[in-house]
Design a protein around this motif. Sequence first.
Motif, PDB file in Angstrom:
ATOM      1  N   LEU A 420     -10.579  12.672   6.720  1.00  0.00           N
ATOM      2  CA  LEU A 420     -10.704  11.423   7.462  1.00  0.00           C
ATOM      3  C   LEU A 420     -11.321  10.397   6.522  1.00  0.00           C
ATOM      4  CD1 LEU A 420     -10.406  10.322  10.503  1.00  0.00           C
ATOM      5  CD2 LEU A 420     -12.898  10.311  10.431  1.00  0.00           C
ATOM      6  N   SER A 421     -10.651   9.261   6.382  1.00  0.00           N
ATOM      7  CA  SER A 421     -11.132   8.228   5.464  1.00  0.00           C
ATOM      8  C   SER A 421     -11.249   6.899   6.188  1.00  0.00           C
ATOM      9  CB  SER A 421     -10.162   8.064   4.282  1.00  0.00           C
ATOM     10  OG  SER A 421     -10.054   9.260   3.538  1.00  0.00           O
ATOM     11  N   VAL A 422     -12.130   6.061   5.665  1.00  0.00           N
ATOM     12  CA  VAL A 422     -12.253   4.686   6.134  1.00  0.00           C
ATOM     13  C   VAL A 422     -11.533   3.789   5.145  1.00  0.00           C
ATOM     14  CG1 VAL A 422     -13.839   2.805   6.662  1.00  0.00           C
ATOM     15  CG2 VAL A 422     -14.452   5.145   7.246  1.00  0.00           C
ATOM     16  N   LEU A 423     -10.670   2.926   5.661  1.00  0.00           N
ATOM     17  CA  LEU A 423      -9.990   1.928   4.840  1.00  0.00           C
ATOM     18  C   LEU A 423     -10.613   0.566   5.128  1.00  0.00           C
ATOM     19  CD1 LEU A 423      -6.285   3.048   5.466  1.00  0.00           C
ATOM     20  CD2 LEU A 423      -7.732   3.635   3.518  1.00  0.00           C
ATOM     21  N   LYS A 424     -10.707  -0.257   4.103  1.00  0.00           N
ATOM     22  CA  LYS A 424     -11.257  -1.602   4.321  1.00  0.00           C
ATOM     23  C   LYS A 424     -10.626  -2.580   3.350  1.00  0.00           C
ATOM     24  CE  LYS A 424     -15.306   0.664   2.743  1.00  0.00           C
ATOM     25  NZ  LYS A 424     -16.737   0.873   2.864  1.00  0.00           N
ATOM     26  N   GLY A 425     -10.579  -3.801   3.771  1.00  0.00           N
ATOM     27  CA  GLY A 425      -9.999  -4.879   2.985  1.00  0.00           C
ATOM     28  C   GLY A 425      -9.948  -6.124   3.829  1.00  0.00           C
ATOM     29  N   ASN A 426      -9.132  -7.097   3.418  1.00  0.00           N
ATOM     30  CA  ASN A 426      -9.117  -8.339   4.195  1.00  0.00           C
ATOM     31  C   ASN A 426      -8.519  -8.163   5.590  1.00  0.00           C
ATOM     32  OD1 ASN A 426      -6.465  -8.027   3.404  1.00  0.00           O
ATOM     33  ND2 ASN A 426      -6.245 -10.081   2.533  1.00  0.00           N
ATOM     34  N   LEU A 427      -7.763  -7.066   5.802  1.00  0.00           N
ATOM     35  CA  LEU A 427      -7.237  -6.798   7.145  1.00  0.00           C
ATOM     36  C   LEU A 427      -8.308  -6.238   8.083  1.00  0.00           C
ATOM     37  CD1 LEU A 427      -3.662  -5.372   6.449  1.00  0.00           C
ATOM     38  CD2 LEU A 427      -4.236  -7.394   7.794  1.00  0.00           C
ATOM     39  N   GLY A 428      -9.460  -5.867   7.524  1.00  0.00           N
ATOM     40  CA  GLY A 428     -10.541  -5.321   8.333  1.00  0.00           C
ATOM     41  C   GLY A 428     -10.841  -3.894   7.954  1.00  0.00           C
ATOM     42  N   ARG A 429     -11.392  -3.160   8.891  1.00  0.00           N
ATOM     43  CA  ARG A 429     -11.703  -1.745   8.689  1.00  0.00           C
ATOM     44  C   ARG A 429     -10.812  -0.901   9.594  1.00  0.00           C
ATOM     45  NH1 ARG A 429     -16.787  -0.277   6.498  1.00  0.00           N
ATOM     46  NH2 ARG A 429     -17.292   1.228   8.140  1.00  0.00           N
ATOM     47  N   ALA A 430     -10.450   0.268   9.090  1.00  0.00           N
ATOM     48  CA  ALA A 430      -9.591   1.176   9.854  1.00  0.00           C
ATOM     49  C   ALA A 430      -9.930   2.599   9.460  1.00  0.00           C
ATOM     50  CB  ALA A 430      -8.113   0.886   9.580  1.00  0.00           C
ATOM     51  N   VAL A 431      -9.470   3.535  10.271  1.00  0.00           N
ATOM     52  CA  VAL A 431      -9.595   4.947   9.903  1.00  0.00           C
ATOM     53  C   VAL A 431      -8.198   5.512   9.702  1.00  0.00           C
ATOM     54  CG1 VAL A 431     -11.798   5.344  11.034  1.00  0.00           C
ATOM     55  CG2 VAL A 431      -9.700   5.649  12.338  1.00  0.00           C
ATOM     56  N   ASP A 542       5.517  -9.849   4.567  1.00  0.00           N
ATOM     57  CA  ASP A 542       4.275  -9.858   3.788  1.00  0.00           C
ATOM     58  C   ASP A 542       4.050  -8.480   3.165  1.00  0.00           C
ATOM     59  OD1 ASP A 542       3.673 -12.456   4.470  1.00  0.00           O
ATOM     60  OD2 ASP A 542       2.159 -11.942   5.981  1.00  0.00           O
ATOM     61  N   ILE A 543       3.525  -8.469   1.962  1.00  0.00           N
ATOM     62  CA  ILE A 543       3.236  -7.197   1.304  1.00  0.00           C
ATOM     63  C   ILE A 543       1.852  -6.712   1.752  1.00  0.00           C
ATOM     64  CG2 ILE A 543       2.924  -5.999  -0.898  1.00  0.00           C
ATOM     65  CD1 ILE A 543       5.800  -6.846  -0.312  1.00  0.00           C
ATOM     66  N   ILE A 544       1.814  -5.463   2.175  1.00  0.00           N
ATOM     67  CA  ILE A 544       0.554  -4.811   2.546  1.00  0.00           C
ATOM     68  C   ILE A 544       0.360  -3.610   1.634  1.00  0.00           C
ATOM     69  CG2 ILE A 544      -0.647  -3.509   4.349  1.00  0.00           C
ATOM     70  CD1 ILE A 544       0.683  -5.258   6.430  1.00  0.00           C
ATOM     71  N   GLU A 545      -0.869  -3.407   1.198  1.00  0.00           N
ATOM     72  CA  GLU A 545      -1.196  -2.255   0.357  1.00  0.00           C
ATOM     73  C   GLU A 545      -2.158  -1.341   1.101  1.00  0.00           C
ATOM     74  OE1 GLU A 545      -2.565  -1.157  -4.213  1.00  0.00           O
ATOM     75  OE2 GLU A 545      -2.812  -3.203  -3.468  1.00  0.00           O
ATOM     76  N   LEU A 546      -1.784  -0.063   1.162  1.00  0.00           N
ATOM     77  CA  LEU A 546      -2.597   0.972   1.782  1.00  0.00           C
ATOM     78  C   LEU A 546      -2.822   2.053   0.744  1.00  0.00           C
ATOM     79  CD1 LEU A 546      -1.971   2.563   5.312  1.00  0.00           C
ATOM     80  CD2 LEU A 546      -2.654   3.935   3.358  1.00  0.00           C
ATOM     81  N   ASN A 547      -4.079   2.313   0.405  1.00  0.00           N
ATOM     82  CA  ASN A 547      -4.395   3.270  -0.656  1.00  0.00           C
ATOM     83  C   ASN A 547      -5.581   4.117  -0.209  1.00  0.00           C
ATOM     84  OD1 ASN A 547      -5.209   4.630  -2.999  1.00  0.00           O
ATOM     85  ND2 ASN A 547      -4.601   2.931  -4.329  1.00  0.00           N
ATOM     86  N   THR A 554      -5.076  -3.889   2.425  1.00  0.00           N
ATOM     87  CA  THR A 554      -5.065  -5.288   1.993  1.00  0.00           C
ATOM     88  C   THR A 554      -3.756  -5.971   2.331  1.00  0.00           C
ATOM     89  OG1 THR A 554      -6.493  -4.672   0.132  1.00  0.00           O
ATOM     90  CG2 THR A 554      -5.407  -6.818   0.011  1.00  0.00           C
ATOM     91  N   LEU A 555      -3.854  -7.170   2.881  1.00  0.00           N
ATOM     92  CA  LEU A 555      -2.712  -8.051   3.044  1.00  0.00           C
ATOM     93  C   LEU A 555      -2.617  -8.891   1.764  1.00  0.00           C
ATOM     94  CD1 LEU A 555      -0.468  -9.323   4.779  1.00  0.00           C
ATOM     95  CD2 LEU A 555      -2.210 -10.866   5.724  1.00  0.00           C
ATOM     96  N   CYS A 556      -1.552  -8.661   0.996  1.00  0.00           N
ATOM     97  CA  CYS A 556      -1.432  -9.272  -0.337  1.00  0.00           C
ATOM     98  C   CYS A 556      -0.826 -10.677  -0.238  1.00  0.00           C
ATOM     99  CB  CYS A 556      -0.605  -8.378  -1.247  1.00  0.00           C
ATOM    100  SG  CYS A 556      -1.267  -6.721  -1.433  1.00  0.00           S
ATOM    101  N   VAL A 557      -1.576 -11.573   0.364  1.00  0.00           N
ATOM    102  CA  VAL A 557      -1.169 -12.966   0.538  1.00  0.00           C
ATOM    103  C   VAL A 557      -2.341 -13.828   0.090  1.00  0.00           C
ATOM    104  CG1 VAL A 557      -0.479 -14.751   2.187  1.00  0.00           C
ATOM    105  CG2 VAL A 557       0.361 -12.409   2.463  1.00  0.00           C
TER     106      VAL A 557
END
Length: 609
Positions: A420-431, A542-547, A554-557
């Motif tokens: 289980l990981s936490v993702l974060k970026g300009n789109l916000g936080r997610a699991v 729009d390009i979105i990056e999920l890593n 990240t929303l790459c805009v």
Amino acid sequence: MNSQLADVTQRIIERSKATRQAYLDKIEHARHEGPHRGVLSCGNLAHGFAACAPEDKSDLRSMTKANVAIVSSYNDMLSAHQPYESYPAIIKDAIRQVGSVAQFAGGVPAMCDGVTQGRPGMDLSLMSRDVIAQSAAIALSHNMFDAAMMLGICDKIVPGLLMGALAFGHLPTVFVPAGPMPSGLPNKEKARVRQAFAEGKVGREELLEAESQSYHSAGTCTFYGTANSNQLVVEMMGLHLPGSSFVNPGTELREALTRAAAVQATRLTDLGDNYTPIGHIVDAKAIVNGLVGLLATGGSTNHTMHLIAVARAAGYIVNWDDFSDISNAVPLLTRIYPNGSADINHFVAAGGMALLFRQLLDAGLLHEDVRTICGEGLSRYTKEPQLQDGELVWKDGPVESYDKEVLTSVETPFKPDGGLSVLKGNLGRAVIKTSALRTPHVHIKAPAVVFEDQFELDEAFRSGRLNKDCIVVVRFQGPSAIGMPELHRLTPPLGVLQDRGHKVALVTDGRMSGASGKVPAAIHVTPEAYNGGLLAKVQEGDIIELNTQTGELTLCVEESELENREPKEATLLHHQKGMGRELFAGTRAVLTGAEEGACSLFFTQEQAK
């Protein structure tokens, strides 16, 4: 004790000092105010036992016999909860035989996500948890009880019962499971038929037959979703009898465990010398133990909200960083569908809870020094229940797995982390749940395909619009927007695209829950689109990056372009009226974000100050 787990536990304690102390003060005050029936007026008390048998009336008048509340989520429509029909009579008989009294205090609503999946009723699902907590509180509000027994299994029901019970934290409380149904159609075959139906290769009759062979009798569904995650977590927290979570319904052992749980509830009351209220059992160590069990088994992502709300009910503040850090410290020890092909009965056969406890305790991955409904220490949970000459006994559980494809060891885990990981970026936080993914890490950078409603995806899939590498965005699915329904109907078509060789992922402010599978899904995005989240500004292409390796979402805009974009306005009326949804407008208005538990009960007063 593992140093990382010790650190997480300590920081939860430190950040929660004030709130936990306020909680302990509250339940200590409640202890002295009640549950003594002696504080009730004669009229109050007469109402409380008017319908009891003469012997029970006499016992309740004496003020020396325990009165145990039964709070049940029984209904006929949930296969998991149907066995509870007979439990009150069993519990009353067992408690009467040891000289105490049990009363059915109240029922709580219990809806089935499996029935409402993809239907309007699902919009009520998450909010039902808080209604259940309130219903449990009403059941216990009569000040007639010395202890409580909570009967619940599935999805929002156990977290709701826990929250309600913790509001009465001065009462000893025992949770009572009913067990999983026997194994039916293998989960792998069920998933194959679902995908075939999504592709139009089989019809509804074939699909219904497969589903009926999977969900075929009384008992909990056998895959490792939220229902079975609930049972595992509650046992890890010491609120079940050892080894009782996954005993099949309708068996002699199941009834013996129910009787034993009832008797145990009478031993914990303030009338004796072993007073053990639930508010003292559920402390920071117990909460961390629950999280460890969840993550070591690849359990339901719903608990990234539920356990936060449960912790808050006990005065603790937990966040997603705590989940992520515990996940990094805990290896994945089970392969149960959707993280594998086995079901929960196979897990039991491989060694079950006793072996899981042993593995985690021996590796220093659980706090052993905790209070449980069975006394001090967690090591007793390495034993498993058996019937010997008709008597219930606990014997040492296995020391190694009988099926290492289902339950393995800390030394040879399926994955080095809990998945289980936490993702974060300009789109916000997610699991994101990675334990079921085909590869340990996922990195996708692709154009967005945007939907305002999960039902729009079906037409796009059939038209071929999704036959490409893409990140599917489904927004306006969050708590405040429409109550945060699960989005499992998205799994089969996205799985088909993945099998066709396309790189696909899902980004949503909605839920996928315990059945999150092989498709990468960044879920519970917060802030949600409805409350100003950047998801509302995402446009098609729009390009979105999920890593998952770097934790990026990240929303790459360009920022300058995003500042000039107007957020998409949601059209939600069709999700907010009908099927009773209009009755929950007030609840949706005060629900907190996903990382705060998507809760209407504990945070709103603080926000209002």
